[in-house]
Design an enzyme around this catalytic site. Structure first.
Site, short mmCIF file in Angstrom:
data_model
loop_
_atom_site.label_atom_id
_atom_site.label_comp_id
_atom_site.label_asym_id
_atom_site.label_seq_id
_atom_site.Cartn_x
_atom_site.Cartn_y
_atom_site.Cartn_z
N GLU A 34 0.86 -1.17 0.00
CA GLU A 34 0.00 0.00 0.00
C GLU A 34 0.90 1.23 0.00
O GLU A 34 1.90 1.29 0.74
CB GLU A 34 -0.92 0.05 1.22
CG GLU A 34 -1.75 1.36 1.22
CD GLU A 34 -2.83 1.45 2.29
OE1 GLU A 34 -3.02 0.49 3.04
OE2 GLU A 34 -3.47 2.52 2.35
N ASN A 89 -4.32 5.26 -2.16
CA ASN A 89 -5.48 5.87 -1.52
C ASN A 89 -5.92 7.10 -2.30
O ASN A 89 -5.08 7.93 -2.68
CB ASN A 89 -5.13 6.31 -0.10
CG ASN A 89 -4.80 5.12 0.79
OD1 ASN A 89 -5.69 4.42 1.25
ND2 ASN A 89 -3.51 4.90 0.98
N GLU A 121 -7.90 2.44 -3.37
CA GLU A 121 -8.61 2.33 -2.09
C GLU A 121 -9.49 3.55 -1.88
O GLU A 121 -9.04 4.69 -2.02
CB GLU A 121 -7.60 2.19 -0.94
CG GLU A 121 -6.79 0.91 -1.02
CD GLU A 121 -6.00 0.64 0.25
OE1 GLU A 121 -6.14 1.41 1.23
OE2 GLU A 121 -5.26 -0.35 0.26
N ASP A 151 -11.88 0.89 1.82
CA ASP A 151 -10.90 1.06 2.91
C ASP A 151 -11.60 1.24 4.26
O ASP A 151 -12.75 1.68 4.31
CB ASP A 151 -10.06 2.32 2.60
CG ASP A 151 -8.67 2.24 3.24
OD1 ASP A 151 -8.39 1.25 3.95
OD2 ASP A 151 -7.86 3.15 3.01
N GLU A 208 -6.25 -4.87 8.29
CA GLU A 208 -5.27 -3.80 8.52
C GLU A 208 -4.76 -3.86 9.95
O GLU A 208 -5.44 -4.35 10.85
CB GLU A 208 -5.93 -2.43 8.33
CG GLU A 208 -6.42 -2.17 6.94
CD GLU A 208 -7.11 -0.80 6.84
OE1 GLU A 208 -7.69 -0.35 7.85
OE2 GLU A 208 -7.05 -0.21 5.76
O1 G Z 1 -5.32 3.75 4.41
P1 G Z 1 -5.30 3.47 5.85
O2 G Z 1 -6.23 4.25 6.67
O3 G Z 1 -5.61 1.99 6.06
O4 G Z 1 -3.81 3.62 6.31
C1 G Z 1 -3.10 2.78 7.06
C2 G Z 1 -2.70 3.45 8.33
O5 G Z 1 -2.44 2.50 9.31
C3 G Z 1 -1.43 4.24 8.24
O6 G Z 1 -1.49 5.28 9.16
C4 G Z 1 -0.37 3.27 8.67
O7 G Z 1 0.84 3.88 9.10
C5 G Z 1 -1.09 2.64 9.79
N1 G Z 1 -0.63 1.32 10.11
C6 G Z 1 -0.14 0.41 9.25
N2 G Z 1 0.13 -0.75 9.90
C7 G Z 1 -0.19 -0.55 11.19
C8 G Z 1 -0.16 -1.39 12.33
O8 G Z 1 0.23 -2.56 12.30
N3 G Z 1 -0.59 -0.87 13.50
C9 G Z 1 -1.05 0.40 13.59
N4 G Z 1 -1.46 0.82 14.78
N5 G Z 1 -1.10 1.21 12.52
C10 G Z 1 -0.69 0.75 11.33
O1 G Z 2 0.12 5.53 7.04
P1 G Z 2 -0.77 6.41 7.64
O2 G Z 2 -0.52 7.10 8.85
O3 G Z 2 0.17 6.98 6.76
O4 G Z 2 -2.09 6.85 6.88
C1 G Z 2 -3.06 7.75 7.46
C2 G Z 2 -4.22 7.97 6.53
O5 G Z 2 -3.82 8.77 5.42
C3 G Z 2 -4.79 6.71 6.00
O6 G Z 2 -6.21 6.75 6.14
C4 G Z 2 -4.46 6.73 4.54
O7 G Z 2 -5.51 6.19 3.78
C5 G Z 2 -4.31 8.23 4.23
N1 G Z 2 -3.35 8.42 3.17
C6 G Z 2 -2.09 8.03 3.14
N2 G Z 2 -1.51 8.35 1.95
C7 G Z 2 -2.47 8.96 1.20
C8 G Z 2 -2.52 9.52 -0.12
O8 G Z 2 -1.56 9.47 -0.89
N3 G Z 2 -3.66 10.09 -0.53
C9 G Z 2 -4.75 10.14 0.24
N4 G Z 2 -5.82 10.72 -0.23
N5 G Z 2 -4.76 9.62 1.51
C10 G Z 2 -3.63 9.03 1.98
MN MN Z 3 -5.68 2.62 2.91
#
Ligand code: G
Ligand code: G
Ligand code: MN
Length: 542
Positions: A34, A89, A121, A151, A208
């Site tokens: 991702e 995303n 996503e 998502d 996730e």
């Molecule tokens: O797109 P999405 O909302 O699913 O983004 C994934 C988020 O979850 C990101 O902030 C990423 O850093 C975080 N994340 C990914 N793996 C883990 C995990 O194992 N534990 C926790 N607490 N956060 C995670």
């Molecule tokens: O990894 P994590 O803390 O990075 O992600 C936090 C949130 O930010 C997640 O819900 C993820 O879906 C969103 N996010 C991370 N990268 C992107 C991006 O490139 N575009 C958008 N729109 N959302 C993102």
């Molecule tokens: Mn995501």
């Protein structure tokens, strides 16, 4: 963060993609990454999206941000071998712009990243503003060959209407459920329900936030397909991709995590792989042939026992039909298979089949057919159990035969017993049986008729009651002598007859010995010698 900061960041091209592994739970195989945006701040280091994404969204900068992240992500294509995928995303606000699919296509094609390896996503909140427009956009994305993932499923509205309205390929289970799943029954149930929903809609499920082995075990057990989280890897910069791709397969279960208190209520509850091993052992060890046929009557699984019954190996069966594996028997089975496909369960169907070894007698089996239904009550296959009852039948038959023989011999015995009884009763002599101590055990009814003493009264030493007082002592003496020496008895005495007269009798008997030479019984008879005695007396007088 100020608006000016993010503006400057975009101008200086400081927003970068990070990559977090997506892993197939069953095999530990890397399935892709991702893409997560990170702002590489000159002073603060990597800044997380929560601090700048919404700001960019509110100020119409999200499109620009997306371009910067996606372009760099797609440029990693050369180090991302087939069939690894990238999941990106898109923000809810972007789903309003009909230009989105075109932009994504352009960015991917520019870098030479195949769209069929791209998953887009979408969070559910994106669908609330304008579902119709979202439908148009997602349809286009699908037409381009992209996959669609919903998502953070479970946290937003989780409207089944959205699932139905849009062509999703994947459901991503929100990490809040995964986090509490091992401790909270309800979270576990929610995860199970989402996985079930995914299965019935034909969607892949991705959990996730998988952080522990215990969570991975449970997810696998619940049937979830993929996982993402710190257990498999934190989001990393593009330069780390090659080493992740080259890394050996994650062992499926590198040492079992000790089941904590949260793992089910009972300590008997085994971990998934153990469970599977147990089930497999039961399946293979059952004294019954077992198999599952899909709706096209293909063997999906079968145990060793059934393979042995049919002849070919287990592996040779898989994917084949009974028509191919046991063509000579198929006509016997066909009607039942067809009925089971119609949803009918049948038990105790007796089938006679020729033995696999020529010359041997036919085999007889009892078979049960159990249709398996999906949630919509459609038959998805048939579970079949076969018990060979040939031996059972044989012993049953043998039992019946020996039963008959027994009945016959009992009959014969009864007849001969009657003959014997008749012989005894019609004998002019009274017959008696006595034990080694001289106790009378039985007399024939002639004695009873002669003396008027019943068999019961005669028993033991009761017979002495019938004797003339003068004859008692000599009789006892002679008896004692015989009992001591084992020499035949031959004595004469008078008994009182029913009509009150004294009658002379002669009692004779001989012992029967056991193999070690001890007397076990005396058998003898009492003969009426009164006439002869009277004659002798008369002669003596004359
Ligand atoms: O797109 P999405 O909302 O699913 O983004 C994934 C988020 O979850 C990101 O902030 C990423 O850093 C975080 N994340 C990914 N793996 C883990 C995990 O194992 N534990 C926790 N607490 N956060 C995670
Ligand atoms: O990894 P994590 O803390 O990075 O992600 C936090 C949130 O930010 C997640 O819900 C993820 O879906 C969103 N996010 C991370 N990268 C992107 C991006 O490139 N575009 C958008 N729109 N959302 C993102
Ligand atoms: Mn995501």
């Amino acid at each position: 963060m100020e608006l000016s900061d993010i503006r400057a960041a975009l101008e200086r091209d400081e927003v970068e993609p990070c990559f977090q592994p997506l892993v197939e739970l069953r095999t530990g195989r890397l399935a892709g990454f991702e893409v997560l945006a990170r702002w590489k701040h000159p002073e603060h280091g990597y800044v997380l999206p929560e601090n700048f994404i919404s700001l960019a969204e509110k100020n119409g900068l999200i499109g620009q941000l997306m371009q910067q992240v996606f372009r760099k992500a797609f440029q990693s294509a050369p180090v991302l071998p087939e069939p690894l995928v990238l999941a990106v995303n898109v923000s809810p606000t972007q789903l309003h712009h009909l230009t989105l699919p075109g932009q994504i296509r352009e960015l991917a094609e520019e870098a030479g990243f195949p769209l069929k390896r791209l998953t887009v996503e979408i969070t559910e909140s994106a669908l609330l503003y304008n579902l119709e427009r979202a439908q148009i956009i997602t349809k286009q994305l699908k037409a381009m060959g992209c996959r669609l993932a919903l998502d953070d499923f479970g946290t937003g509205y989780s409207s089944l209407g959205h699932l139905q309205a849009l062509p999703f390929d994947e459901l991503k289970i929100d990490r809040s459920f995964v986090a509490s799943m091992t401790n909270t029954r309800d979270s576990r149930k929610i995860v199970a329900a989402i996985v079930g929903l995914g299965h019935s809609l034909g969607c892949m499920t991705i959990a996730e936030g998988v952080e522990t082995e215990e969570q991975a075990d449970m997810l696998l057990w619940l049937g979830c397909g993929f996982g993402q989280g710190w257990l498999y890897g934190h989001p990393v910069t593009a330069d780390k991709i090659p080493s992740l791709v080259a890394a050996p397969l994650r062992a499926m279960h590198p040492g079992f995590s000790t089941p904590g208190d949260g793992w089910g209520a009972s300590s008997l509850e085994a971990l998934p792989t153990q469970r599977l091993a147990q089930l497999q052992a039961i399946y293979d060890g059952a004294p019954v042939g077992l198999c599952f046929l899909d709706s096209n009557l293909r063997y999906v699984s079968l145990n060793k026992r059934l393979a042995e019954m049919n002849g070919p190996s287990v592996a040779a069966h898989l994917g084949k039909t009974p028509m191919e594996m046991v063509p000579h028997l198929f006509p016997l089975y066909e009607p039942y298979l067809l009925r089971a496909l119609q949803g009918e369960a049948m038990e105790g169907v007796e089938v006679v089949r020729p033995s696999p070894t020529p010359g041997e007698p036919d085999r007889i089996s009892l078979t049960s057919y159990q249709p398996a239904f999906d949630e919509a009550d459609e038959v998805i296959g048939i579970s079949i159990a076969v018990v060979d009852i040939t031996e059972h039948k044989r012993t049953e038959e043998a039992l019946r035969e020996s039963d008959e023989a027994l009945r016959e011999s009992v009959e014969a015995l009864r007849e001969s017993d009657e003959h014997y009884r008749h012989m005894v009763e019609s004998n002019p002599q009274a017959l008696w049986v006595m034990d080694a101590e001289g106790n009378n055990l039985d007399v024939s009814s002639r004695w009873v008729r002669t003396t008027g003493l019943s068999k019961e009264r005669t028993r033991h030493l009761g017979w002495l009651e019938a004797l003339h007082p003068d004859d008692l002592a000599p009789t006892m003496k002679a008896m004692k002598e015989a009992l001591r020496t084992g020499k035949p008895i031959d004595i004469e005495y008078r008994v009182k007859s029913v009509d009150g007269e004294w009658k002379w009798m002669r009692s004779r008997g001989s012992p029967r010995f056991n193999p070690s030479g001890e007397i076990i019984r005396w058998y003898g008879s009492v003969e009426d010698i009164d006439e002869r005695k009277q004659m002798e007396e008369a002669i003596g007088r004359s």
